[in-house]
Enzyme design. Structure first.
Site, short mmCIF file in Angstrom:
data_model
loop_
_atom_site.label_atom_id
_atom_site.label_comp_id
_atom_site.label_asym_id
_atom_site.label_seq_id
_atom_site.Cartn_x
_atom_site.Cartn_y
_atom_site.Cartn_z
N GLY A 88 68.47 1.68 21.71
CA GLY A 88 69.38 2.81 21.77
C GLY A 88 69.57 3.27 23.21
O GLY A 88 69.45 2.48 24.15
N CYS A 89 69.85 4.54 23.38
CA CYS A 89 70.09 5.11 24.72
C CYS A 89 68.89 4.86 25.62
O CYS A 89 67.76 5.23 25.30
CB CYS A 89 70.36 6.60 24.59
N PHE A 90 69.12 4.26 26.78
CA PHE A 90 67.98 3.93 27.65
C PHE A 90 67.33 5.16 28.26
O PHE A 90 66.20 5.11 28.71
CB PHE A 90 68.34 2.92 28.73
#
Length: 256
Positions: A88-90
């Protein structure tokens, strides 16, 4: 009485020029001696030239080589491995793994796509095929790759295809990018072991690591530098608190 003969007057007028020639000759001889010393192996070399080339240019990027040099100076043993995960979002993944014991460094970036040097805007469009990912440098004497996999499964939902919460798109897919055969085997074994924990099939990709493109500077250490940003307060901070509570006294968390 002072000598005012023509010979004496000539000598007096030539004194400044003789003094200038003497000083100039000494300076030239000194420069030759210094130049000879600088050409000796080990005194200047390529390292000196590289340092000089950085003056007025871009700041050098942090590298494993510079880290290794620091460890030699401090007497620390050099023992590092690399792991690459997409979950997902880093921003979220980086914020969690940076606090894990044994993790030396976490970099946010892009991997698994078709183009070179992709930008955040291009990756977000879904047109490049890259995933938002993190590359983790860790000390295997302090934390194993299998323990990192436990963190990987705990910090995201590996059963949602190309999605993590409100973040939707192939760039948010769940993926493990292995760097050697041992990591590949461990990743596939971890998926099988965690399948019973989740009620739906795990869709995590297991693929060989390709070029990892570091994200822009604004995306590195995002949570640490922007703790009050709306996304950080609404998404990342609660996740960190949940994982800390789940972890307890154990080294690694259990999958959610």
């Amino acid at each position: 009485m002072p000598d005012t003969s023509p010979t004496m007057q000539t000598e007096q007028s030539l004194k400044p020029y003789l003094y200038f020639l003497l000083v100039s000759s000494a300076a030239v001889l000194f420069g030759i001696a210094v130049g000879a010393c600088n050409t000796r192996p080990g005194l200047v070399g390529s390292g000196g030239n590289k340092s000089a080339s950085r003056v007025g240019g871009d700041a050098p990027q942090k590298s494993e080589l510079s880290d290794t040099s620091d460890k030699k100076v401090t007497g620390m043993a050099i023992n590092e491995s690399t792991a690459t995960f997409a979950a997902g979002c880093f921003w979220c993944v980086e914020a969690v793994l940076e606090e894990v014991e044994g993790v030396l460094d976490v970099s946010s970036g892009y991997i698994g796509g078709r183009s070179e040097q992709p930008t955040y805007r291009e990756v977000c469009s879904g047109s490049t095929g890259h995933a938002e990912a993190v590359q983790v440098r860790f000390d295997p004497n302090r934390i194993s790759y299998r323990e990192l996999l436990e963190w990987f499964f705990a910090l995201h939902d590996p059963t949602t295809l190309n999605r993590q919460g409100g973040d939707i798109g192939t760039q948010y897919r769940s993926a493990i990018f292995w760097h050697d055969e041992e990591q590949r085997v461990a990743a596939e074994a971890a998926i099988q072991a965690h399948q019973a924990v989740f009620g739906r099939p795990i869709v995590t990709e297991v693929t060989e690591a390709t070029t990892f493109w570091p994200a822009e500077v604004d995306h590195q250490d995002y949570f640490r530098l922007n703790p009050n940003a709306p996304y950080c307060r609404a998404v990342i901070a609660p996740k960190l608190q949940k994982l800390k509570a789940k972890q307890g006294d154990a080294k690694t968390p259990r999958a959610k």
